[in-house]
Each structure stands twice: as structure tokens, then as C-alpha cells.
Design an enzyme around this catalytic site. Structure first.
Site, PDB file in Angstrom:
ATOM      1  N   HIS A 268       0.873  -1.186   0.000  1.00 55.08           N
ATOM      2  CA  HIS A 268       0.000   0.000   0.000  1.00 55.08           C
ATOM      3  C   HIS A 268       0.912   1.239   0.000  1.00 55.08           C
ATOM      4  O   HIS A 268       1.723   1.410  -0.911  1.00 55.08           O
ATOM      5  CB  HIS A 268      -0.923  -0.108   1.224  1.00 55.08           C
ATOM      6  CG  HIS A 268      -2.076   0.849   1.276  1.00 55.08           C
ATOM      7  ND1 HIS A 268      -2.428   1.689   0.248  1.00 55.08           N
ATOM      8  CD2 HIS A 268      -2.977   1.111   2.275  1.00 55.08           C
ATOM      9  CE1 HIS A 268      -3.494   2.407   0.603  1.00 55.08           C
ATOM     10  NE2 HIS A 268      -3.840   2.080   1.831  1.00 55.08           N
ATOM     11  N   HIS A 307      -2.417  -2.450  -9.688  1.00 54.51           N
ATOM     12  CA  HIS A 307      -3.394  -1.867  -8.773  1.00 54.51           C
ATOM     13  C   HIS A 307      -4.632  -2.739  -8.753  1.00 54.51           C
ATOM     14  O   HIS A 307      -5.004  -3.295  -9.778  1.00 54.51           O
ATOM     15  CB  HIS A 307      -3.764  -0.445  -9.225  1.00 54.51           C
ATOM     16  CG  HIS A 307      -4.362   0.374  -8.142  1.00 54.51           C
ATOM     17  ND1 HIS A 307      -5.685   0.317  -7.815  1.00 54.51           N
ATOM     18  CD2 HIS A 307      -3.791   1.251  -7.278  1.00 54.51           C
ATOM     19  CE1 HIS A 307      -5.914   1.134  -6.806  1.00 54.51           C
ATOM     20  NE2 HIS A 307      -4.783   1.708  -6.455  1.00 54.51           N
ATOM     21  N   ASP A 363       2.680   5.385  -6.779  1.00 55.31           N
ATOM     22  CA  ASP A 363       3.935   5.273  -6.037  1.00 55.31           C
ATOM     23  C   ASP A 363       5.157   5.147  -6.928  1.00 55.31           C
ATOM     24  O   ASP A 363       6.284   5.202  -6.430  1.00 55.31           O
ATOM     25  CB  ASP A 363       3.870   4.049  -5.097  1.00 55.31           C
ATOM     26  CG  ASP A 363       2.925   4.287  -3.940  1.00 55.31           C
ATOM     27  OD1 ASP A 363       2.954   5.403  -3.394  1.00 55.31           O
ATOM     28  OD2 ASP A 363       2.160   3.378  -3.587  1.00 55.31           O
TER      29      ASP A 363
END
Ligand code: CMC
Length: 427
Positions: A268, A307, A363
Site C-alpha cells: 500500500h 493496482h 507510487d
């Protein structure tokens, strides 16, 4: 009879049932009537990791993972990132509408004037080891905040809720900056009320001997955009934790600490930290093909890719690439960017990633920017937690005020030992 329905025949009994379909879902509780006999508990759904279960109705964030769309309260994130400040977006996410001039001034004043933390918080943080992970310090200190505000547990009181919401949004940058200063052995810097939300954060992070810190406007704006992009993301792992903890009527500081703990994991919000470590290990573009082969053989993941919801390019990653250019004009180019760009190019042409619809996520590039700004890698998840606090609080408030919500309590399929008796005692 509802217009849309699902007719199910139970092969065990031959009985048929018609379940209403609403918003593309059937209610799991409607299955409970499907029984083989009076002693049967009734049918349940089995959904590990909640892959196909809507646990709430929400009016905050909309994502279309196939088209790569992200909207807060109906506004596309691209437009918000281009035209708004983080505090405007925070107000929007929490209240449902963008603030007018007067509302924004009052909101900014309130947040700015709650940035200080009790001096005992400093003492508490000084108890951490010099090399404590900033996320561990952040989680513990956010939880500790609840001990300073006795009324925080009045979660049904709208006024008390708003007070904690303002406090949390205002204080998380202060705590975050203190974790950094603690690791560096530097004195903690008090908030500067003359500065913007992100300008003040840069002040608390980087002020040294100057009497007044002046943030670089390009970096201040870049951080504001990064914060907007991270502000909410509907029912992700940490938001689910926030809602689950909050559903027991725990105070929002304790719930936010739990949400931050969920964010910490490398799958995460900890992924940005892992991306940087991965790029550093790859070291040179010529090592990429070998690295990709290892990923394809199941020896590790391409961090910052993939994702649960996006099966297309993460719209946040697209905007972050542009932010990177603005930041590098000030800081100089981070050489890891070239490795990241080449890694993305090779991965997006590779059958393994194409067939699994794996694209860069938020990210993949954020860490490269944070590193160029002078932040240590361990601070990256904390940089995610600061803005996401807004989303957690909006989702918590929505859950608390939703008459359909109750304490979150999933079911299980018991696969353990059937009842047995202890061996008889030897006489
Ligand atoms: N590298 C290599 N293979 C991957 C990756 C990856 N990053 N992500 C997924 N896969 C493969 C996975 O092995 C599986 O392959 P197979 O079908 O052969 O078993 C397939 O793609 C489907 O993946 P999954 O694990 O079933 O997907 P998921 O929805 O459970 O996981 C994820 C989503 C984000 C946890 C995962 O993609 C991942 O671990 N990515 C790397 C960590 C990361 O970047 N996390 C940040 C997420 S975005 C920020 C946030 O909101 O937290």
C-alpha cells in the site's frame, strides 16, 4: 417486485428466490433466507480480501479503473491538481463542495491555528530511538493525540467531530516533520502561521539557522499537487481500516493511527519506499532486462506497478510525471528517473505486464520526487499519510453518519478442528 432482480435456484432444495438488484449489487443479507432447513444458518458469500464486495455507499471519490478516471466529489483530479490548493481540495472532500472565498479563509485560518502540538508530544517523541522508522513514530504519536482531547470519543457529536477533524489535518504535518527532525538529531521546528499548509511543512522539515524560512514556491506548489493526488482513493486498505476501527465508535485519532498502520505496508503506502530501494538496486538501465526477467519468474515484484482497481494507467502517475519536471528544475534531475522511465517503457511493452494490465501506479514516481526534495526514503510513507488523513476523516465521518452502517464484523468459514474433549486426566 423490484424492476431489476436476480433469480436463483438452490439445487439443494429446488427452491427459487428472487433477489432485488440495486446499483449493480445484490444484498448479501438477502442470501440468508436461502436455507436447506430450519437449522441451516443461511447462505453467505465468501470473499477473501473483499475483492467483489461493496461494503458501503459513498459519495466522496469515484474511480473507473478500466478508463483510468479519478474524481473527488465529481471533479476530475486533473482539474483539481491544476487549479486548486490542497486545503481547497480537503474542504471539498470533507464537505462535498468547494469552499467560497469566505469559507476558504475561515478553513485556512482554522487549520493554520491548530498546527501546534502539546509540548508533551515532543517529550513523547524524544523517547523513540534515534533511528526509529518515521512511520512507527507517526502511527504512535497520532494515536497518542487522543489522550490530549477527552471529547474525541464523542463521535456522534458533529461539533466535536469537526474539532478533531481540524486538529488532525493541522497536526499531522507537524508530527511528520518532528519524526524527520528526530531521525536527524535536529531540534523540532515550530509551525509558522504565515506560511501555507505545504510551505509550513517545508519550514518544519528544513529550517536551520535562518530566522524566517522561505519555502521555494515551485517545491511548495509541487508538494501541494502531490498532496491533492494522495488525498483520497475510496475504499483502499487503509480507508477500510479507518472505517472498520471507527465503526466500533473509537475516537478518530485511534482510528487514524490504525489506518496509518495499514498504509505502512509495502503493498500500500509503503510501496513508494520500496520503489526507491528497487531503483537503487537496479542502479543502471542496462540491468533492467535482467530485473524484469526475475520479476516474471516470480522472484519479486515490480514495485509501483499494478493496482487492485486500475487496469489502466493510474491518472495520478500521469500528473506526478509532470510534477517531477517542475521539481527537477529546482533540485536538479534525480538520476533514478532515467531508470524509472526505461523500466516503465520496457514493462509496458512486455507481454507479462500487458496481459495482466499492470501499469505504473501513484507510487512509481512519487518517491523519486521526494528524494530530489531531500527527503530520506523512510519518510515516503509518511508523505502519503499526511494528505490521506483528509480522505480517512471524510470516509470516517460518512460512515458515522450513515444509518445503514453498524460495527464492522465479517463472517468466517470455520475450517478448524470439530469439537473434541480434553484427554481424561491420569489418576
Ligand atoms: N509486479 C509483478 N507482478 C505483479 C505485480 C507487480 N507489481 N502486481 C501484480 N502482479 C501480478 C500478480 O503476480 C498476478 O499474477 P498471476 O495472475 O500470474 O498470479 C497478477 O499480476 C494479478 O495480481 P494480484 O496480486 O492478484 O493483484 P491484486 O489486485 O491482488 O494486487 C497490488 C494489487 C497493488 C497489491 C499489486 O499489484 C502489487 O503488489 N503491486 C506492487 C506494490 C505497489 O505498487 N503497491 C501500491 C499500490 S498503489 C498505492 C496505494 O493506493 O496504496
Amino acid at each position: 417486485m423490484s424492476e431489476q432482480g436476480l433469480t436463483i435456484t438452490d439445487d439443494r432444495t429446488g427452491k427459487s428466490y428472487r433477489l432485488p438488484i440495486e446499483n449493480g449489487t445484490v444484498r448479501a443479507m438477502d442470501l440468508r433466507q436461502i436455507k436447506t432447513g430450519p437449522d441451516d444458518f443461511g447462505l453467505m458469500t465468501y470473499d477473501p480480501a473483499l475483492m467483489n464486495t461493496a461494503a458501503t455507499k459513498s459519495a466522496i471519490t469515484f474511480i473507473d479503473g478500466n478508463k483510468g478516471i479519478l474524481e473527488y466529489r465529481g471533479y476530475p483530479v486533473e482539474q483539481l491538481a491544476e487549479n486548486c490548493s490542497f486545503l481547497q481540495v480537503a474542504y471539498l472532500i470533507l464537505s462535498g463542495e468547494l469552499p467560497n472565498e469566505e469559507q476558504l479563509a475561515a478553513w485556512t485560518y482554522d487549520i493554520t491555528h491548530h498546527t501546534f502540538v502539546h509540548e508533551n508530544i515532543k517529550t513523547l517523541m524524544q523517547a523513540f530511538r534515534y533511528d526509529a522508522h518515521p512511520m512507527g513514530m507517526f502511527i504512535s504519536t497520532v494515536a497518542a493525540l487522543s489522550t490530549f482531547y477527552a471529547e474525541a470519543n464523542q463521535v456522534s457529536n458533529a461539533e466535536a467531530r469537526l474539532a478533531q477533524i481540524k486538529r488532525l489535518i493541522a497536526k499531522v504535518p507537524t508530527i511528520a516533520a518532528y519524526t524527520y527532525r528526530h531521525n536527524r538529531g535536529l531540534r523540532y521546528v515550530y509551525p509558522d502561521n504565515d506560511l501555507s499548509y505545504t510551505g509550513n511543512f517545508l519550514n518544519m522539515m528544513f529550517k536551520m539557522t535562518e530566522t524566517k524560512y522561505t519555502p521555494n514556491p515551485a517545491l511548495e506548489r509541487a508538494l501541494d499537487v502531490l498532496f491533492i493526488l494522495h488525498a483520497d482513493h475510496e475504499q483502499n486498505c487503509s480507508t477500510n481500516a479507518m472505517r472498520a476501527i471507527g465503526s466500533s465508535c473509537a475516537d478518530p485519532y485511534s482510528a487514524a493511527a490504525g489506518a496509518a498502520a495499514a498504509l505502512y505496508g509495502p503493498l500500500h503506502g509503503g510501496a513508494n519506499e520500496e520503489v526507491l530501494k528497487m531503483l537503487t538496486r537496479i542502479d543502471h538501465a542496462e540491468n533492467i532486462p535482467q530485473f524484469i526477467e526475475r520479476v516474471k519468474n516470480g522472484q519479486g515484484k515490480l514495485m509501483g506497478f499494478g493496482h487492485r482497481v486500475y487496469k489502466n494507467y493510474d491518472p495520478r502517475a500521469r500528473i506526478i510525471k509532470r510534477v517531477a519536471d517542475d521539481v527537477f528544475k529546482v533540485t536538479g534531475r534525480n538520476r533514478l528517473l532515467d531508470i524509472a522511465l526505461e523500466l516503465e517503457r520496457i514493462a509496458l511493452e512486455d507481454e507479462y505486464f500487458i496481459s495482466r494490465k499492470l501499469y505504473p501506479n501513484v507510487d512509481f514516481y512519487s518517491g523519486i520526487i521526494y528524494q530530489a526534495m531531500g527527503l530520506p526514503v523512510a519518510m515516503f510513507p509518511v508523505m502519503f499519510a499526511i494528505p490521506r488523513t483528509v480522505g480517512w476523516l471524510a470516509q470516517w465521518q460518512e460512515m458515522i453518519t450513515d444509518p445503514e452502517q453498524k460495527i464492522a464484523r465479517p463472517r468466517q468459514i470455520f475450517v478448524g478442528h470439530p469439537r473434541r474433549d480434553l484427554p481424561a486426566k491420569k489418576s
